[in-house]
Design an enzyme around this catalytic site. Structure first.
Site, mmCIF file in Angstrom:
data_model
loop_
_atom_site.group_PDB
_atom_site.id
_atom_site.type_symbol
_atom_site.label_atom_id
_atom_site.label_comp_id
_atom_site.label_asym_id
_atom_site.label_seq_id
_atom_site.Cartn_x
_atom_site.Cartn_y
_atom_site.Cartn_z
ATOM 1 N N THR A 1 -62.263 -8.732 -14.514
ATOM 2 C CA THR A 1 -61.922 -10.055 -15.033
ATOM 3 C C THR A 1 -60.858 -9.986 -16.113
ATOM 4 O OG1 THR A 1 -64.157 -10.815 -14.558
ATOM 5 C CG2 THR A 1 -62.874 -12.153 -16.078
ATOM 6 N N TYR B 1 -61.122 -17.351 -10.305
ATOM 7 C CA TYR B 1 -60.000 -16.456 -10.563
ATOM 8 C C TYR B 1 -60.041 -15.292 -9.584
ATOM 9 C CZ TYR B 1 -63.519 -13.506 -12.800
ATOM 10 O OH TYR B 1 -64.624 -12.744 -13.043
ATOM 11 N N SER C 1 -65.177 -5.382 -10.353
ATOM 12 C CA SER C 1 -66.128 -4.272 -10.497
ATOM 13 C C SER C 1 -67.315 -4.372 -9.557
ATOM 14 C CB SER C 1 -66.612 -4.132 -11.947
ATOM 15 O OG SER C 1 -67.426 -5.212 -12.333
ATOM 16 N N GLN C 2 -67.439 -5.489 -8.810
ATOM 17 C CA GLN C 2 -68.425 -5.501 -7.729
ATOM 18 C C GLN C 2 -68.039 -4.497 -6.640
ATOM 19 O OE1 GLN C 2 -66.378 -7.952 -8.512
ATOM 20 N NE2 GLN C 2 -65.524 -8.992 -6.711
ATOM 21 N N THR D 1 -67.113 -6.529 -15.676
ATOM 22 C CA THR D 1 -68.427 -6.482 -16.317
ATOM 23 C C THR D 1 -69.588 -6.292 -15.337
ATOM 24 O OG1 THR D 1 -68.619 -8.895 -16.261
ATOM 25 C CG2 THR D 1 -67.654 -7.910 -18.235
ATOM 26 N N ASP D 2 -69.370 -6.545 -14.039
ATOM 27 C CA ASP D 2 -70.484 -6.481 -13.085
ATOM 28 C C ASP D 2 -71.156 -5.110 -13.071
ATOM 29 O OD1 ASP D 2 -69.941 -9.074 -12.442
ATOM 30 O OD2 ASP D 2 -69.355 -8.699 -10.367
ATOM 31 N N LYS E 1 -75.850 -5.550 -19.162
ATOM 32 C CA LYS E 1 -75.318 -6.901 -19.040
ATOM 33 C C LYS E 1 -76.480 -7.871 -18.858
ATOM 34 C CE LYS E 1 -72.006 -9.887 -16.715
ATOM 35 N NZ LYS E 1 -71.026 -10.089 -15.630
ATOM 36 N N GLU F 1 -100.849 3.334 -14.861
ATOM 37 C CA GLU F 1 -101.546 2.750 -13.719
ATOM 38 C C GLU F 1 -101.277 3.529 -12.429
ATOM 39 O OE1 GLU F 1 -101.687 -1.715 -13.531
ATOM 40 O OE2 GLU F 1 -100.243 -1.525 -15.172
#
Length: 349
Positions: free
Chosen positions: A33, A46, A79-80, A112-113, A185, A306
């Site tokens: 981004t 964008y 970044s995906q 940022t992803d 994030k 557990e």
């Protein structure tokens, strides 16, 4: 004329001496981004990674007073679409930069992803204790009040500071400094997009001044056991997130597909329901390491709570979220398949 010549001569010498005192910062751009362009300043839509690194640097007033800046384009993706191949390329380039004394600090611009994942990967694989700082933005470069220029300015200020040395890989966002291991994030749209749920920020940048509150302990850097020199890929590790009444379909399918490891995003303290417990037991029996993490992003997954990990044959992620546990398991599997050693990595790093 002689006085004018002397004036210009002394000015050039002064500028040269001043420049020599500034640290050298190399900016490695990957897209995201922060390099995005939109159709208009008031629209959120964008295209990621549209601007080259030279345009990003040119958009930051005063950045040249912090350091001698140079830039390289490592990739140009949202970044995906970040990949293991780009991670390896980044790691190799950073190690090369420091080996050849090309810079005093490295800044990485990143979407940022998956920024938290890249930060953790590099914190485990960069073999130098010199500054590596990641940053990005939540608003594209063409947006009203774009946050990218300020974040990039702060990242350069941090990488140029003495405080960044020996602190491991860092992530700076919206004036907060986070350990690359701890950053998560936690907002899809807000400019304060990152937090560190288990430890909080380790410092702050305000008006270009770096203030550190604490130093990260769990970091690898030059002492890392994960030497990936020469590797072009990593063992494939899958993540399976659980939910109420989740079937074992995903675990069984991944095992059948031949993955080398599985991380579960379990319930609460990394818990598995009965159907997935049976699927995990079968996976472990077939030699597939399984790490129990939690879909909750704070707190720890503890041994022998557990779930009887000794009986089931599972490893716990400690306080790593699933996507970071996946990275550590991938790297761990380049060194060993011993369950005890893999578990030790999760308690150390």
């Amino acid at each position: 004329m002689k006085k004018l010549f002397l004036f210009w001569f002394l000015l050039i010498i002064s500028i040269s001496l001043f420049a020599q005192t500034l640290p050298r910062i190399k900016i490695l751009a990957t897209g995201g981004t922060i390099a995005g362009q939109g159709a208009s300043a008031d629209r959120s839509a964008y295209t990621s990674g549209a601007l080259p690194i030279k345009d990003l640097i040119a958009a930051v007033p005063g950045i040249d007073k912090l350091a001698i800046i140079s830039g390289e384009q490592i990739s140009n993706v949202g970044s995906q679409d970040m990949s293991v191949a780009i991670w390896i390329k980044l790691n190799q380039r950073i190690n090369e930069i420091y080996k050849n004394n090309e810079a005093d600090g490295v800044v990485i611009t990143h979407g940022t992803d998956t920024q938290e994942e890249t930060a953790y990967f590099l914190s485990l694989t960069v073999r130098y204790d010199k500054p590596v700082v990641l940053t990005g933005s939540m608003r594209p470069a063409t947006a009203i009040s774009a946050d990218g220029p300020k974040n990039l300015y702060d990242a350069v200020a941090l990488a140029a500071s003495k405080e960044a040395a020996n602190s491991g890989v860092l992530l700076v966002f919206s004036e907060s400094i986070f350990s690359g291991r701890e950053a998560v994030k936690t907002s899809t749209t807000h400019v304060e997009a990152f937090t560190a749920p288990n430890s909080g920020p380790i410092g702050q940048i305000y008006d270009g001044k770096v203030v550190m509150y604490q130093s990260p302990i769990r970091k690898a850097n030059k002492n890392t056991p994960f030497d990936i020199t020469g590797l072009t890929s990593l063992p494939e590790v899958a993540i399976v997130e659980l939910y109420a009444d989740a079937p074992p379909t995903a675990i069984n399918a991944y095992v059948a597909a031949g993955v080398k490891g599985i991380v579960t995003g379990g319930l609460g303290n990394g818990n598995l329901n009965k159907a997935n417990t049976a699927a995990v037991a079968a996976a472990v029996k077939r030699g597939v390491p399984v790490v129990r993490a939690s879909r909750i992003y704070s707190g720890r997954v503890t041994l022998l709570d557990e779930t009887d990990d000794e009986k089931l044959g599972t490893i716990v992620s400690d306080d790593l979220i699933p996507q970071k546990a996946r990275i550590l398991l991938m790297l761990g599997l380049t060194q060993t398949r011993d369950k005890k050693q893999l578990q030790e990595y999760f308690f150390m790093y």
